[in-house]
Design an enzyme around this catalytic site. Structure first.
Site, PDB file in Angstrom:
ATOM      1  N   ILE A  74      -2.810  -4.481  -0.955  1.00 28.99           N
ATOM      2  CA  ILE A  74      -1.529  -5.168  -0.896  1.00 28.99           C
ATOM      3  C   ILE A  74      -0.611  -4.938  -1.865  1.00 28.99           C
ATOM      4  CG2 ILE A  74      -2.189  -7.324  -1.662  1.00 28.99           C
ATOM      5  CD1 ILE A  74      -0.527  -8.589   0.566  1.00 28.99           C
ATOM      6  N   ALA A  75       0.762  -4.370  -1.320  1.00 31.64           N
ATOM      7  CA  ALA A  75       1.809  -3.923  -2.485  1.00 31.64           C
ATOM      8  C   ALA A  75       3.155  -4.323  -2.051  1.00 31.64           C
ATOM      9  CB  ALA A  75       1.505  -2.668  -3.184  1.00 31.64           C
ATOM     10  N   ILE A  76       3.948  -4.655  -2.922  1.00 31.04           N
ATOM     11  CA  ILE A  76       5.558  -4.921  -2.486  1.00 31.04           C
ATOM     12  C   ILE A  76       6.301  -4.118  -3.546  1.00 31.04           C
ATOM     13  CG2 ILE A  76       7.587  -6.395  -2.431  1.00 31.04           C
ATOM     14  CD1 ILE A  76       5.504  -6.774  -0.129  1.00 31.04           C
ATOM     15  N   GLU A 108     -10.458  -8.592  -3.789  1.00 30.77           N
ATOM     16  CA  GLU A 108     -10.679  -8.382  -5.095  1.00 30.77           C
ATOM     17  C   GLU A 108      -9.428  -8.565  -5.701  1.00 30.77           C
ATOM     18  OE1 GLU A 108     -14.126  -6.783  -3.343  1.00 30.77           O
ATOM     19  OE2 GLU A 108     -12.227  -5.861  -3.432  1.00 30.77           O
ATOM     20  N   ASN A 113      -4.383 -11.205 -12.882  1.00 31.24           N
ATOM     21  CA  ASN A 113      -3.114 -11.288 -12.052  1.00 31.24           C
ATOM     22  C   ASN A 113      -3.037 -12.522 -11.485  1.00 31.24           C
ATOM     23  OD1 ASN A 113      -1.119 -10.457 -10.230  1.00 31.24           O
ATOM     24  ND2 ASN A 113      -2.100  -8.996  -9.416  1.00 31.24           N
ATOM     25  N   TYR A 120      -2.637 -15.959  -3.074  1.00 39.64           N
ATOM     26  CA  TYR A 120      -3.989 -16.208  -2.006  1.00 39.64           C
ATOM     27  C   TYR A 120      -4.305 -17.713  -2.103  1.00 39.64           C
ATOM     28  CZ  TYR A 120      -3.894 -11.209  -3.418  1.00 39.64           C
ATOM     29  OH  TYR A 120      -3.244  -9.677  -3.751  1.00 39.64           O
TER      30      TYR A 120
END
Length: 150
Positions: A74-76, A108, A113, A120
């Site tokens: 997942i990334a922005i 994971e 982070n 989450y």
């Protein structure tokens, strides 16, 4: 100012834009071939993109196997972070996973982070096991997080 965005399933034509996000977000980015294989060959894979004004600014991949969902990535885009887009993307991915029969979700995350871990936890994820030396760039441990939907 609120950002207007939309979601849709990722297509092969989206890989170039996703690769930009991947390279700006991760020290060891996935290859173009990896994304292609996920979209074409992996029957368990579901990939969503998040668009702002017809530009892909985020994406998320999840494998859904029977009743378990596993977030692969997942990334922005960095310049779009801090606008609650990651939260919106997580919410949508969870919704899609539930629609496809998932009762649990796991992922994971790097031990360092804290921002991602906080996101989450907003969705009920809890820390579980630690995968030692999980990340190949610096051998950092990964925290395995999970949530039950029922």
């Amino acid at each position: 100012m609120e950002t207007t965005f939309s979601f849709r399933m990722m297509s092969i034509e989206d890989i170039d834009q996703v690769m930009v996000i991947e390279h700006e977000s991760f020290t060891i980015p996935w290859s173009r071939e990896s994304f292609y294989n996920e979209l074409v060959q992996n029957q368990f894979a579901v990939y969503l993109v998040l668009e702002v004004e017809d530009r892909i600014v985020g994406y998320c991949g999840v494998w859904i196997v029977i009743d378990e969902a596993h977030i692969t990535n997942i990334a922005i885009l960095p310049e779009y972070r801090g606008r609650k887009l990651g939260e919106a993307l997580m919410r949508k991915v969870i919704e899609v996973a539930k629609e496809k029969g998932a009762n649990t979700m796991t992922l994971e995350v790097r031990m360092t982070n804290i921002i991602a871990q906080s996101l989450y936890r907003k969705f009920g994820f809890q820390g579980g096991a630690i995968r030692k030396n999980y990340y190949t760039d610096n051998h950092e441990d990964a925290l395995v997080m999970w949530v039950n939907f029922k």
